[in-house]
Design an enzyme around this catalytic site. Sequence first.
Site, mmCIF file in Angstrom:
data_model
loop_
_atom_site.group_PDB
_atom_site.id
_atom_site.type_symbol
_atom_site.label_atom_id
_atom_site.label_comp_id
_atom_site.label_asym_id
_atom_site.label_seq_id
_atom_site.Cartn_x
_atom_site.Cartn_y
_atom_site.Cartn_z
ATOM 1 N N TYR A 637 0.865 -1.189 0.000
ATOM 2 C CA TYR A 637 0.000 0.000 0.000
ATOM 3 C C TYR A 637 0.899 1.235 0.000
ATOM 4 O O TYR A 637 1.928 1.249 0.668
ATOM 5 C CB TYR A 637 -0.792 0.162 1.286
ATOM 6 C CG TYR A 637 -1.526 -0.979 1.892
ATOM 7 C CD1 TYR A 637 -0.866 -2.072 2.424
ATOM 8 C CD2 TYR A 637 -2.907 -0.912 2.010
ATOM 9 C CE1 TYR A 637 -1.577 -3.096 3.034
ATOM 10 C CE2 TYR A 637 -3.618 -1.928 2.625
ATOM 11 C CZ TYR A 637 -2.942 -3.018 3.136
ATOM 12 O OH TYR A 637 -3.645 -4.004 3.746
ATOM 13 N N HIS A 717 -9.819 2.127 3.384
ATOM 14 C CA HIS A 717 -9.254 3.001 4.430
ATOM 15 C C HIS A 717 -9.616 4.469 4.185
ATOM 16 O O HIS A 717 -8.817 5.358 4.419
ATOM 17 C CB HIS A 717 -7.718 2.844 4.461
ATOM 18 C CG HIS A 717 -7.275 1.474 4.863
ATOM 19 N ND1 HIS A 717 -6.006 1.004 4.619
ATOM 20 C CD2 HIS A 717 -7.930 0.480 5.499
ATOM 21 C CE1 HIS A 717 -5.899 -0.239 5.098
ATOM 22 N NE2 HIS A 717 -7.047 -0.575 5.623
ATOM 23 N N ASN A 760 -2.621 1.069 8.595
ATOM 24 C CA ASN A 760 -4.086 0.913 8.550
ATOM 25 C C ASN A 760 -4.673 1.841 9.612
ATOM 26 O O ASN A 760 -4.115 1.973 10.697
ATOM 27 C CB ASN A 760 -4.484 -0.529 8.852
ATOM 28 C CG ASN A 760 -3.671 -1.535 8.069
ATOM 29 O OD1 ASN A 760 -2.449 -1.537 8.164
ATOM 30 N ND2 ASN A 760 -4.321 -2.365 7.309
HETATM 31 C C1 LIG Z 1 -13.000 -4.971 4.937
HETATM 32 C C2 LIG Z 1 -12.289 -3.956 5.762
HETATM 33 C C3 LIG Z 1 -11.068 -4.277 6.337
HETATM 34 C C4 LIG Z 1 -10.386 -3.326 7.066
HETATM 35 N N1 LIG Z 1 -9.235 -3.695 7.721
HETATM 36 C C5 LIG Z 1 -8.642 -2.806 8.570
HETATM 37 C C6 LIG Z 1 -7.547 -3.190 9.382
HETATM 38 O O1 LIG Z 1 -7.110 -4.350 9.356
HETATM 39 N N2 LIG Z 1 -7.016 -2.255 10.198
HETATM 40 C C7 LIG Z 1 -7.460 -0.976 10.251
HETATM 41 O O2 LIG Z 1 -6.910 -0.174 10.974
HETATM 42 N N3 LIG Z 1 -8.509 -0.597 9.506
HETATM 43 C C8 LIG Z 1 -9.122 -1.493 8.693
HETATM 44 N N4 LIG Z 1 -10.221 -1.110 7.996
HETATM 45 C C9 LIG Z 1 -10.667 0.286 8.077
HETATM 46 C C10 LIG Z 1 -11.388 0.625 9.382
HETATM 47 O O3 LIG Z 1 -12.230 -0.429 9.798
HETATM 48 C C11 LIG Z 1 -12.186 1.908 9.153
HETATM 49 O O4 LIG Z 1 -11.298 2.900 8.736
HETATM 50 C C12 LIG Z 1 -12.894 2.370 10.421
HETATM 51 O O5 LIG Z 1 -13.802 1.402 10.892
HETATM 52 C C13 LIG Z 1 -13.629 3.676 10.163
HETATM 53 O O6 LIG Z 1 -14.147 4.117 11.391
HETATM 54 P P1 LIG Z 1 -15.307 5.207 11.458
HETATM 55 O O7 LIG Z 1 -15.663 5.367 12.901
HETATM 56 O O8 LIG Z 1 -14.893 6.398 10.706
HETATM 57 O O9 LIG Z 1 -16.531 4.584 10.652
HETATM 58 P P2 LIG Z 1 -17.183 3.150 10.615
HETATM 59 O O10 LIG Z 1 -16.319 2.136 11.229
HETATM 60 O O11 LIG Z 1 -17.619 2.961 9.222
HETATM 61 O O12 LIG Z 1 -18.455 3.301 11.550
HETATM 62 C C14 LIG Z 1 -19.575 4.046 11.179
HETATM 63 C C15 LIG Z 1 -20.787 3.520 11.946
HETATM 64 O O13 LIG Z 1 -21.870 4.393 11.701
HETATM 65 C C16 LIG Z 1 -23.025 3.652 11.400
HETATM 66 N N5 LIG Z 1 -23.842 4.490 10.517
HETATM 67 C C17 LIG Z 1 -23.525 4.866 9.250
HETATM 68 N N6 LIG Z 1 -24.509 5.626 8.746
HETATM 69 C C18 LIG Z 1 -25.444 5.737 9.708
HETATM 70 C C19 LIG Z 1 -26.714 6.388 9.756
HETATM 71 N N7 LIG Z 1 -27.158 7.110 8.724
HETATM 72 N N8 LIG Z 1 -27.453 6.272 10.888
HETATM 73 C C20 LIG Z 1 -26.985 5.543 11.938
HETATM 74 N N9 LIG Z 1 -25.805 4.907 11.940
HETATM 75 C C21 LIG Z 1 -25.037 5.013 10.837
HETATM 76 C C22 LIG Z 1 -22.500 2.401 10.732
HETATM 77 O O14 LIG Z 1 -23.424 1.357 10.832
HETATM 78 C C23 LIG Z 1 -21.211 2.141 11.494
HETATM 79 O O15 LIG Z 1 -21.434 1.338 12.626
HETATM 80 C C24 LIG Z 1 -10.924 -2.035 7.240
HETATM 81 C C25 LIG Z 1 -12.151 -1.725 6.680
HETATM 82 C C26 LIG Z 1 -12.848 -2.671 5.957
HETATM 83 C C27 LIG Z 1 -14.188 -2.316 5.398
#
Ligand SMILES: Cc1cc2nc3c(=O)[nH]c(=O)nc-3n(C[C@H](O)[C@H](O)[C@H](O)COP(=O)(O)OP(=O)(O)OC[C@H]3O[C@@H](n4cnc5c(N)ncnc54)[C@H](O)[C@@H]3O)c2cc1C
Length: 783
Positions: A637, A717, A760
């Site tokens: 990456y 990410h 990550n």
């Molecule tokens: C397949 C995959 C593998 C990954 N692997 C890694 C890894 O190994 N290590 C790492 O560091 N990162 C990894 N990531 C990235 C990491 O998981 C994300 O960057 C991180 O979870 C983002 O956090 P966030 O709080 O911004 O949003 P999110 O984790 O996306 O959380 C947002 C939350 O808001 C909720 N939500 C959204 N819209 C609404 C709405 N309108 N009303 C109510 N609730 C809502 C969702 O349901 C979700 O629970 C990975 C991501 C994926 C998809």
Amino acid sequence: MVKAHLTIGLLPLLRLALAQQSSSYVDPLNGIAFQGMTDSTYGITIGAVFPPVGTQSTEFIGEIVAPKSATWIGVALGGAMVKNLLLVAWPSENSVVASARYATGHVLPSVYSGPVITNLPSTSVNDTHWNWVFRCQNCTSWTGGSLNTTTSSTWAWAYSTSAVDTPSNPSSTFKIHTDFGHWTENMSAGHASADDYASYLAGGSGSGSTTTVSSTATTGTATTTTATTTSSTTSSGPTSTAAAYDYVIVGAGPGGIVTADRLSQAGKKVLLLERGGPSTGQTGGTYKAPWAANSTLTKFDIPGLFETMFTDPEEFWWCPDVTVFAGCLIGGGTSVNGALYWLPNDADFSSANGWPSSWESHQQYTNALAERLPSSDTPSTDGKRYMQETFAVVESLLEPQGYRQITINNETNSKDHVYGHSAFDFVNGKRGGPVATYLQTALQRTNFALKTSVLVSNVVRNGSQITGVQTNDTSLGPNGVVPLTPNGRVILSAGSYGTARILFQSGIGPSDQLAIVQSNAAAAANLPPSSDFINLPVGQAVSDNPSINLVFTHPSVDSYDNWANVWTSPRAADAEQYLKDQSGVFAATSPRMNFWREYTGTDGKTRTMQGTVRPGAASVNTTNSYNTSQIFTITAYLSQGITSRGRIGLTPSLNAQPIVDPWFQDPTDKVVLTQALGDIIANVSSIANLTLITPDSGMTLGEYIDAYDPATMNSNHWVGSAKIGANSSVAVVDSNAKVFNTNNLFIADASIIPALPVGNPQGMIMSTAEQAAAKILALAGGA
Ligand SMILES: Cc1cc2nc3c(=O)[nH]c(=O)nc-3n(C[C@H](O)[C@H](O)[C@H](O)COP(=O)(O)OP(=O)(O)OC[C@H]3O[C@@H](n4cnc5c(N)ncnc54)[C@H](O)[C@@H]3O)c2cc1C
Ligand SMILES: *[C@@H]1O[C@H](CO)[C@@H](O)[C@H](O)[C@H]1NC(C)=O
Ligand SMILES: *[C@@H]1O[C@H](CO)[C@@H](O)[C@H](O)[C@H]1NC(C)=O
Ligand SMILES: *[C@@H]1O[C@H](CO)[C@@H](O)[C@H](O)[C@H]1NC(C)=O
Ligand SMILES: *[C@@H]1O[C@H](CO)[C@@H](O)[C@H](O)[C@H]1NC(C)=O
Ligand SMILES: *[C@@H]1O[C@H](CO)[C@@H](O)[C@H](O)[C@H]1NC(C)=O
Ligand SMILES: *[C@@H]1O[C@H](CO)[C@@H](O)[C@H](O)[C@H]1NC(C)=O
Ligand SMILES: *[C@@H]1O[C@H](CO)[C@@H](O)[C@H](O)[C@H]1NC(C)=O
Ligand SMILES: *[C@@H]1O[C@H](CO)[C@@H](O)[C@H](O)[C@H]1NC(C)=O
Ligand SMILES: *[C@@H]1O[C@H](CO)[C@@H](O)[C@H](O)[C@H]1NC(C)=O
Ligand SMILES: *[C@@H]1O[C@H](CO)[C@@H](O)[C@H](O)[C@H]1NC(C)=O
Ligand SMILES: *[C@@H]1O[C@H](CO)[C@@H](O)[C@H](O)[C@H]1NC(C)=O
Ligand SMILES: *[C@@H]1O[C@H](CO)[C@@H](O)[C@H](O)[C@H]1NC(C)=O
């Protein structure tokens, strides 16, 4: 971590809020009474009618009516793309060409044999529309799924404006759809009488009615079904006394959970709203692998089941209306991700990386995170490391290039020529993350509430003052609006896509995206007057790591059967060991090693490459023979320092998607990643029996990179869709994480991060949330 699966968008469904309900209609063209829906955005009608209940039938008659602008339409009978029966059709000359399709991953579905599809006489193409009317026999069950036609279930449609490659050929390939959506197909209300059904098959019309199946409980275990006449119901709008909150936080991902815990710890009255449901056993989750059925360990608890997230037809954990992988359940991405966990380094929060200088002193927040949620590079409860063969092979590849081994999270600022064992945020051999730590402390407080299965569409505002949060749950307030206490605040933590969409639907963002919301009747009704629109660069300047996979074989490596059997038929000893005390292979996700190296580009900027090593491979492309038991992948990456940016926006159906891909927009990023990949493979020939199989000897690295499908460069990410910055022309939130030109709207999630961190991002996101919570609490004027 990267997933080299092609996301073709027809992602999940299940429990989709505000999903359209089917209704009965008679197509004037053929007189058939269908149960179906019309999508008002594209003017597509899709309907189905089933033979009478009790006939053990496995067929139905269906139709798709679409304007000529629809170059192909797909229907997913199980509502999801993976492992469901898909029907894909398009006009060709004066008829309609169709086929049954099936996909085992998010890739172009292949032709599926079994179903017998016959076009009925009213299939037609006129100047404006095509109308596919068909009989689908042997269509109510398929490998891994079925329809119960006495119930309702979610179906999905896909719409494209890009022509298929060979319209006359039912097996034609085609490109990813333009848009998609879901509806609830009330099959129970879609059964014809035997006479009508026979008449439809013969090209005739019927009596114009369908019957409804209702289940009536009987004695014993048997259930009988009876036909009753259709009646319509209207829902009343129940309202209860609404509790007001100091802080309403939208989204229980890492950003939202950390923020909610810190604000409730400070005594604020906090409501955390999450659209999804339970994940790990601790949260009430019950979705388990067959071999773990008698334990409390769900799919989301057992790290070794990570790779099955992408191949399991249930898919309820993916957000159904985001075209890239996004977790929609308690924990958000942290409940479904690879769980690689890096504490941020100083450069991650530097002003050089776009942060206001007030954020540079991140260490106290990062320390607070490390204390609440320590990392571990020995996740198995017995302290041993398992399946270390790939580590040894790649170590021998890197050492001649001056790399040294470190404990990665003990030297966060060392990110050049270093490698180490992968570190995770697991707790006691299980997926832990913010759900097992921060959320648990919050839940113990009486001033904190978590509500799940609550979808937020927008904030309610009077100009710059947010007055409430619009949900789909009328138990939370009049018309589903959650009110705020005087001086109350709203914090969006719905992720890079979810937060951007809520802003758009609240009249905040660039005019082209707000125009899309305005043309969607349901969403437009919740917009403020256009004079109150706030023009901010929401969705612009997003980044995600471009990542490219190299696949190798080495005789010492155990590919672990490419993780293909871990759900249904795991290696018995490993499964037993894990169930006994959460030790062994299943106590980690697939990665085994990570490494980093810095590069200076021709533009003088430093960019960092991260490598992730894991047994198995998402796809192999070679004409040479190889031993599939010995495959492993290095994903490279490009991370900190990357200069390419893309854009997030909405489709007309309000799905959130990348509208400008963020990878390799700046050619220098491509040059640097190409150089890094070249370095990784430079010493392959000096390692006995190590073979690079993708790209293979028939292709140069440059050719391989040029041909790499952009969708598989996605690392999941995403950051920067509501980035922090100096002013409202370049940023969405100010240095207090407050949305510009609002009084009381804040953001605390990946969206505000202005540039990719070196690893990550989840650790960086949680440290960001720690700091955002502190700044929001310190900012005067709040409740
Ligand atoms: C397949 C995959 C593998 C990954 N692997 C890694 C890894 O190994 N290590 C790492 O560091 N990162 C990894 N990531 C990235 C990491 O998981 C994300 O960057 C991180 O979870 C983002 O956090 P966030 O709080 O911004 O949003 P999110 O984790 O996306 O959380 C947002 C939350 O808001 C909720 N939500 C959204 N819209 C609404 C709405 N309108 N009303 C109510 N609730 C809502 C969702 O349901 C979700 O629970 C990975 C991501 C994926 C998809
Ligand atoms: C609100 O939306 C969520 C998420 O889609 C869904 O699970 C829930 O059932 C919806 N609630 C109502 C009352 O429709
Ligand atoms: C029905 O379809 C399935 C595939 O879903 C296939 O295996 C089976 O052979 C088909 N049955 C008949 C009778 O054609
Ligand atoms: C063309 O077909 C559509 C869909 O069946 C129908 O609504 C329309 O009336 C037809 N147009 C003409 C001119 O017949
Ligand atoms: C189909 O659904 C009905 C109503 O929910 C249920 O009684 C019946 O058992 C289901 N049939 C099968 C085969 O699952
Ligand atoms: C299906 O339709 C019948 C008849 O209109 C209705 O009673 C039933 O509630 C509907 N089911 C769903 C899930 O909407
Ligand atoms: C779970 O327990 C039931 C009842 O004791 C037993 O029949 C079943 O085999 C067990 N399943 C597994 C996977 O151990
Ligand atoms: C890494 O840091 C942790 C926590 O400070 C410590 O317990 C551990 O011994 C360190 N490991 C090494 C190899 O230095
Ligand atoms: C909106 O705010 C203005 C002042 O900022 C106030 O005069 C007006 O009454 C408010 N409108 C509503 C509907 O609360
Ligand atoms: C596989 O490799 C060949 C050349 O060896 C190339 O032409 C083809 O495009 C590749 N396919 C994919 C899907 O990358
Ligand atoms: C493939 O690799 C496995 C595991 O190393 C080995 O047991 C097997 O004999 C190999 N098969 C062939 C055909 O070389
Ligand atoms: C590793 O590759 C580099 C670059 O091709 C080369 O200079 C070096 O000699 C190689 N080292 C070994 C041990 O093969
Ligand atoms: C490489 O493979 C050969 C046989 O193919 C074997 O004799 C040799 O031991 C292997 N070397 C290593 C380092 O695995």
